[in-house]
Design an enzyme around this catalytic site. Sequence first.
Site, PDB file in Angstrom:
ATOM      1  N   ASP A  97     -11.308   7.098  70.135  1.00  0.00           N
ATOM      2  CA  ASP A  97     -11.764   5.552  70.389  1.00  0.00           C
ATOM      3  C   ASP A  97     -11.181   5.195  71.993  1.00  0.00           C
ATOM      4  O   ASP A  97      -9.740   5.471  71.844  1.00  0.00           O
ATOM      5  CB  ASP A  97     -11.176   4.677  69.458  1.00  0.00           C
ATOM      6  N   ASP A 199     -14.912   1.322  72.718  1.00  0.00           N
ATOM      7  CA  ASP A 199     -14.646   0.033  72.245  1.00  0.00           C
ATOM      8  C   ASP A 199     -15.112  -1.226  73.371  1.00  0.00           C
ATOM      9  O   ASP A 199     -14.774  -1.146  74.500  1.00  0.00           O
ATOM     10  CB  ASP A 199     -12.933  -0.153  72.142  1.00  0.00           C
ATOM     11  N   GLU A 255     -19.807   0.602  72.016  1.00  0.00           N
ATOM     12  CA  GLU A 255     -19.774  -0.600  70.647  1.00  0.00           C
ATOM     13  C   GLU A 255     -20.313  -1.681  71.856  1.00  0.00           C
ATOM     14  O   GLU A 255     -19.461  -2.218  72.584  1.00  0.00           O
ATOM     15  CB  GLU A 255     -18.397  -0.769  70.409  1.00  0.00           C
ATOM     16  N   HIS A 332     -14.569  -0.216  60.399  1.00  0.00           N
ATOM     17  CA  HIS A 332     -13.220  -0.702  59.964  1.00  0.00           C
ATOM     18  C   HIS A 332     -13.269  -2.468  60.371  1.00  0.00           C
ATOM     19  O   HIS A 332     -12.245  -2.901  59.970  1.00  0.00           O
ATOM     20  CB  HIS A 332     -12.202  -0.245  60.913  1.00  0.00           C
ATOM     21  N   ASP A 333     -14.606  -2.794  60.722  1.00  0.00           N
ATOM     22  CA  ASP A 333     -14.601  -4.325  61.096  1.00  0.00           C
ATOM     23  C   ASP A 333     -15.313  -4.961  60.154  1.00  0.00           C
ATOM     24  O   ASP A 333     -15.706  -6.262  60.237  1.00  0.00           O
ATOM     25  CB  ASP A 333     -14.957  -4.538  62.488  1.00  0.00           C
TER      26      ASP A 333
HETATM   27  C1  NOJ Z   1     -13.853  -3.631  68.357  1.00  0.00           C
HETATM   28  C2  NOJ Z   1     -12.768  -2.992  67.240  1.00  0.00           C
HETATM   29  O1  NOJ Z   1     -13.710  -2.249  66.482  1.00  0.00           O
HETATM   30  C3  NOJ Z   1     -12.204  -4.096  66.588  1.00  0.00           C
HETATM   31  O2  NOJ Z   1     -11.473  -3.478  65.372  1.00  0.00           O
HETATM   32  C4  NOJ Z   1     -11.241  -4.407  67.732  1.00  0.00           C
HETATM   33  O3  NOJ Z   1     -10.502  -5.714  67.115  1.00  0.00           O
HETATM   34  C5  NOJ Z   1     -11.980  -5.078  68.901  1.00  0.00           C
HETATM   35  N1  NOJ Z   1     -12.780  -4.185  69.496  1.00  0.00           N
HETATM   36  C6  NOJ Z   1     -10.752  -5.147  70.030  1.00  0.00           C
HETATM   37  O4  NOJ Z   1     -10.553  -4.043  70.626  1.00  0.00           O
END
Ligand code: NOJ
Length: 551
Positions: A97, A199, A255, A332-333
């Site tokens: 990542d 990211d 992302e 994970h989000d």
């Molecule tokens: C996206 C990530 O998936 C998330 O977990 C993170 O909080 C934010 N970007 C900031 O890096």
Amino acid sequence: MGKWWKDVVGYQIYPSVFNDSNNDGHGDINGISDKLEYLKDLGIGLIWVGPIYRSPKVDNGYDVSDFYNIDESYGTLDDVKNMLAKAKSLGIRVIFDLVLNHTSSKHEWFIDACNNVDSKYRDYYIFKDPNDEGGRPNNWKGFFEESVWTYVPKINKYYMHIFSKEMPDLNWDNKELRQEMYKVARYWLDMGVDGFRLDAIAHLAKDKTFRDSKAYKDDLVYDPSKFSNRKELFKYLKEFKKEVLDHYDCVTIGEVGGCATTDEALKYSNYKTGYFNMVFNFDTCWENGAYGSIDKSDSEIKTNVYNLKLLFEKWYKDIDEKAWLPLYWLNHDHPRVVSQYGDIYYRKESAKMLGLTLLFMYGTPFIYQGEEIGMSNVNHKSLDMFKDVNAVNIINEYKDKYTEKEILRFLNRASRDNARSLMQWSSNQVNHGDFYLNENYKVVNVEDNLKDKDSILNFYKKIIDLRNNEYHDEAVYGKFKLIYRKNKDVFAYQKIKDKKIMVISNFRDYIVNFRDYVSENKIIMHNYKDVMVVNNKLVLRPFECYLIEII
Ligand code: NOJ
């Protein structure tokens, strides 16, 4: 056609809670190495490892304080090298990542920028003077429910952060900063990683007029257009590709989140002029309305299967032959998919159904750790159990408007903590640390799944094997077509290449009378023991699914 990253099945590892090799209560790199055979056996060809760089871990490692070193809670650089070598020997590619949008506030650049008037690092970040009344520079609200501005009294300036205040945004206008970030990317590629998940990549460029948002009238306005997909961003990406990515055989997945349309996604990743191989979008992650719905009780939340299908169809149609997509139910989000689109009372049936629906659809599928055994949402008993910085901000924002019970109900179904509980390896698992272990680990765990022929895990193994081998061409390169498109309960599609296959998935916890029964087709996978036909109609029981070859 013919790119390795199209053919593989991916798996996302969230390192702190994946596997703890030294029993210190924290997942680590050796723990990942120890489970590579498990992943190989599952049929995985690519792992995405969440951030393991040195970090104060305000946001679980996305707040990086040293891009060149591993946080000691995860191990050492040698552990990383060993892990990469072992993965290579097993034929598993590894992507890291890469966090290019921000650093931790504990990064030496930021510390220097805040303390030293002449610091060259001041321009690595986005500092602004207070407005005429001495307040914050504008009304922008970030992703974590706060203003994007935090004041530093010592220098009488505000700095910008679109995530938490411990994660100051970098200023990509600064040429030297850009070179520093390219150096970071090269460092890991040279070490042998096979690419990156990038990211928050959509946010590198900001609206540098810094004018207030007029999107709606409020004290703080959430208007991501001020810092998403902006024109200047594509200039940076072009440079990044030319100076770094073009020199490596690597895969890149940006992302771009909830802020990108399919047209925008094509700018990032179209085969001809794009910068990345694929981009993650979030559109298909929220079709049961669990998010943003604190007022609703759990029973009012229902998946809009029709919309969900149309979203998958839209992404496919807009992108087919022009670009490639990663495909996933959660990362994970997000909440656990079996709790969201499935049902924990039909854990086995619904987890299998979701796996099958995803794996034969299109694109490169990514399984999130624990999805293959049907891991479900947390069941926190009190608000102080939530660790995620975003959940904590939500609690602070809602505490005067809602009761503790309402906030708890909402976060237990929608928060990011749901995906961040310990991976459940066995019924004897001991929780040495302060991570959350779901109380269902006694029955939902890898060890028991491996022993049970009819388990979710063994079903996943079979469908991954079918995707990797017998039905590879149909699954990966077949044309995707929704069938029974108007049906509001069933997600059904065909994939056509040399063979013609069909997936039929009931997304409901009730029986659905589906269509006329056609007996000559070959059932390849099915999550019930027998076929139910009533009055010549195929009847689908709760979360029943089929993979069928049309003969
Ligand atoms: C996206 C990530 O998936 C998330 O977990 C993170 O909080 C934010 N970007 C900031 O890096």
